[in-house]
Enzyme design. Structure first.
Site: not given
Length: 364
Positions: A94, A353, A355-357
């Site tokens: 992301r 989490n 969304h970050c990955i």
């Protein structure tokens, strides 16, 4: 080789679509750093695989992985998940991947932001980050999408858009002197509008308490659709998160979007507080220049950090006391999508989490 455009997306009629708009795929990157992920990243790899499988039921998933981990990654993922060799320094696509854009004629390009590992040599989370800095260009090459090289340091988790001209971000992150210290707020805002094809920036204050990304907005608030924002929230006035979320709510309720609409704010419960256990901390290798994982440290847990897929919402299971409540709110916010929870504590232990990955590829 895909073209690098010298103009700006706004000049060329490109915009960043909302995450709720149709997707043609999703990118992820495989975790392996033993100084960030415990037990040689094995538990994190299982968590990433679960996220990839959950999203793959909604849209095609591509996993970027190093040469050394290629066979292991391929063995842990089902055949429908594409695995490609792309070197990274860590697994937060992301933030180091491209931001995809669309025009009105089916064209798709991407922004390659400058990346300094969330703060550079003085306050960043690791060094070096040169492989991460090259990820966006490589992903755009694989996707056959033209590239815009942005003039500022920015991570994808620092922005959300409604696809209709509005950008949501935080002052804590984008105005942090460890990102673009030579630029004013107005100058940063101008770059956002030019490179996202947007018209208005709505600034929130701080991000989630103890967020090591310096307060990424994707952990605090996101668009469910134009005019509707999901916000992490706690009723506990003794929790530092309460004042942060209250300030964000007040700013949103006082603001309008690029179309002049007010915002409906939907509250998502804040899990925890969740702390790193001694066993979890002991499993992470110590290394100079990387973010330490210490027993008792509070993690920046948030249900807002979900992936809004083409036909599914994939959200993190973080706290049995609140998981089902969060799922119910997400079902009401996205009635046309299936809401699927994945165990995500191992991802949270690494500093982010779901969304970050992940990084969505909009449908061109």
């Amino acid at each position: 080789m895909t073209a690098t455009h010298k103009s700006t997306p706004a000049e060329d009629g490109f915009r960043m679509p909302g995450e709720f708009e149709p997707h043609s795929g999703c990118w992820m990157a495989w975790p392996e750093r033993p100084d960030n992920w415990r037990l040689g990243a094995k538990p994190a790899q299982e968590a990433y695989a679960a996220v990839a499988v959950a999203i793959a039921a909604s849209e095609p998933v591509t996993m970027a992985v190093s040469d050394g981990q290629f066979e292991n990654c391929r063995a842990l993922l089902p055949p429908e998940v594409r695995v490609v060799e792309v070197s990274t320094d860590d697994a937060w696509i992301r933030d180091h991947g491209p931001t995809f854009l669309l025009d009105g004629e089916g064209g798709r390009r991407g922004v390659d932001w400058r990346f300094n590992a969330w703060g550079g040599r003085n306050s960043g989370l690791y060094f070096p980050w040169d492989r991460d800095e090259r990820v966006a260009a490589k992903v755009l090459e694989v996707e056959g999408a033209g590239r815009y090289r942005a003039p500022i340091v920015l991570e994808g988790g620092a922005i959300h858009v409604d696809g209709e001209g509005t950008v949501l971000t935080t002052e804590e992150c984008l105005l942090n002197p460890n990102r673009n210290p030579e630029l004013s707020k107005e100058q940063i805002e101008r770059v956002l509008l030019d490179y996202l094809g947007a018209e208005k920036v709505v600034w929130l204050g701080a991000g989630v308490f103890e967020d090591e990304t310096d307060g990424h907005v994707d952990n605090l608030a996101c668009f469910a659709r134009p005019g509707v924002v999901l916000l992490t929230w706690t009723e506990d006035e003794e929790d530092p998160q309460h004042a942060i979320s209250r300030d964000a709510r007040e700013r949103l309720e006082a603001a309008t979007d690029a179309r002049g609409r007010g915002f409906e704010v939907v509250l998502l419960p804040s899990p925890g507080p969740l702390l790193i256990s001694a066993e979890e901390a002991e499993g992470v290798d110590a290394a100079e220049g990387t973010q330490p994982r210490r027993a008792g440290d509070r993690m920046a847990a948030s249900y807002v950090n979900f992936y809004l897929g083409h036909s599914r919402v994939v959200y993190p299971l973080l706290d049995p006391r609140h998981d089902e409540e969060a799922a119910g709110i997400l079902r009401r916010a996205f009635p046309e999508r299936e809401v699927v929870g994945v165990p995500a504590r191992e991802v949270l232990l690494g500093g982010g989490n779901v969304h970050c990955i992940t990084q969505q590829v909009p449908q061109g």
